[in-house]
Design a protein around this motif. Structure first.
Motif, short mmCIF file in Angstrom:
data_model
loop_
_atom_site.label_atom_id
_atom_site.label_comp_id
_atom_site.label_asym_id
_atom_site.label_seq_id
_atom_site.Cartn_x
_atom_site.Cartn_y
_atom_site.Cartn_z
N UNK A 30 0.84 -1.20 0.00
CA UNK A 30 0.00 0.00 0.00
C UNK A 30 0.88 1.25 0.00
N UNK A 31 1.94 1.25 0.83
CA UNK A 31 2.88 2.36 0.85
C UNK A 31 3.51 2.54 -0.53
N UNK A 32 3.95 1.44 -1.15
CA UNK A 32 4.55 1.51 -2.49
C UNK A 32 3.58 2.12 -3.50
N UNK A 33 2.32 1.67 -3.46
CA UNK A 33 1.31 2.19 -4.39
C UNK A 33 1.06 3.68 -4.16
N UNK A 34 0.95 4.08 -2.88
CA UNK A 34 0.73 5.50 -2.56
C UNK A 34 1.93 6.33 -2.99
N UNK A 35 3.13 5.79 -2.78
CA UNK A 35 4.34 6.52 -3.19
C UNK A 35 4.38 6.68 -4.70
N UNK A 36 4.02 5.64 -5.44
CA UNK A 36 4.04 5.71 -6.90
C UNK A 36 3.06 6.77 -7.39
N UNK A 37 1.85 6.76 -6.83
CA UNK A 37 0.85 7.76 -7.21
C UNK A 37 1.34 9.17 -6.89
N UNK A 38 1.96 9.33 -5.72
CA UNK A 38 2.49 10.63 -5.30
C UNK A 38 3.61 11.08 -6.24
N UNK A 39 4.50 10.14 -6.60
CA UNK A 39 5.62 10.44 -7.50
C UNK A 39 5.11 10.91 -8.86
N UNK A 40 4.12 10.18 -9.43
CA UNK A 40 3.57 10.57 -10.73
C UNK A 40 2.91 11.94 -10.66
N UNK A 41 2.21 12.22 -9.58
CA UNK A 41 1.48 13.48 -9.45
C UNK A 41 2.42 14.66 -9.26
N UNK A 42 3.63 14.43 -8.73
CA UNK A 42 4.53 15.52 -8.36
C UNK A 42 4.95 16.45 -9.50
N UNK A 43 5.38 16.07 -10.67
CA UNK A 43 5.77 14.75 -11.17
C UNK A 43 7.25 14.48 -10.94
N UNK A 44 7.59 13.20 -10.82
CA UNK A 44 8.97 12.79 -10.63
C UNK A 44 9.20 11.42 -11.24
N UNK A 45 10.45 10.94 -11.12
CA UNK A 45 10.80 9.63 -11.67
C UNK A 45 11.28 8.67 -10.59
N UNK A 46 11.36 9.14 -9.35
CA UNK A 46 11.76 8.30 -8.23
C UNK A 46 11.31 8.92 -6.93
N UNK A 47 11.04 8.08 -5.94
CA UNK A 47 10.61 8.57 -4.64
C UNK A 47 11.00 7.54 -3.58
N UNK A 48 11.53 8.02 -2.47
CA UNK A 48 11.91 7.17 -1.35
C UNK A 48 10.96 7.43 -0.18
#
Length: 189
Positions: A30-48
């Motif tokens: 769930x954390x990974x999915x939320x991080x991916x959605x957050x990264x795309x919305x930012x937008x970015x190509x990586x998020x930790x």
């Protein structure tokens, strides 16, 4: 899935070392999915995970472009197990250091070992932008920002600008002005 707030420097939580994930369970996915959605919305190509206030060793990446097709990558407990002697310089940016970019020298090729979204151990050899991105995100897990790889003078200048921008943003929010969302996803790791 949910959008998570992204911490920006000089937030002290970004300088803390993350704890390993014991198992890739539904909570980690769930954390990974939320991080991916957050990264795309930012937008970015990586998020930790530390960038969203979670001190766990989890990163997500997606550098899909015409010449490189990775699709989204989910990594728990990533570690560099091999690095080339050859270095490369790449202009990096970061969602936690918005609107600032600098050349950073890193190994040109790395092999990373990690647990995938299903909890299976994987080894992946990365080159080019993917190698840079993986190293950048793993740095976050150890409390290191890309600006820690540049001169103290330039780093301090960027941090002063970020503090000033934060104060201006807080003032604008208090006055009801809209936020500016212009970021370059090519460099925002």
């Amino acid at each position: 899935m949910a959008l998570l707030p992204i911490l920006t420097a000089p937030d002290p939580r970004l300088k803390k070392k993350s704890k390993p994930v014991e198992a890739v369970d539904d909570g980690v996915r769930r954390l990974m999915d939320d991080m991916l959605e957050t990264m795309y919305a930012a937008p970015g190509i990586g998020l930790a995970a530390p960038q969203v206030g979670e001190l766990r060793r989890v990163i997500v990446l997606d550098i899909d472009r015409e010449d490189v097709k990775t699709g989204p990558l989910f990594m728990a407990n990533p570690e560099i197990v091999e690095a080339s002697d050859e270095d490369v310089s790449y202009e990096e940016g970061c969602l936690s250091v918005p609107d600032h970019y600098s050349d950073v020298v890193r190994p040109a090729k790395v092999t990373v070992r990690y647990l995938d979204r299903d909890g299976k151990q994987q080894d992946m050899t990365c080159e080019g932008l993917l190698a840079t991105c993986v190293q950048h995100e793993i740095d976050h897990l150890d409390g290191i920002l890309f600006i820690d790889h540049i001169s103290a003078l330039k780093r301090n200048m960027i941090l002063r600008k970020l503090l000033k921008a934060r104060k201006e943003k807080e003032r604008d929010e208090a006055e009801g002005k809209p936020a500016d969302k212009t970021k370059d996803p090519e460099h925002a790791l």
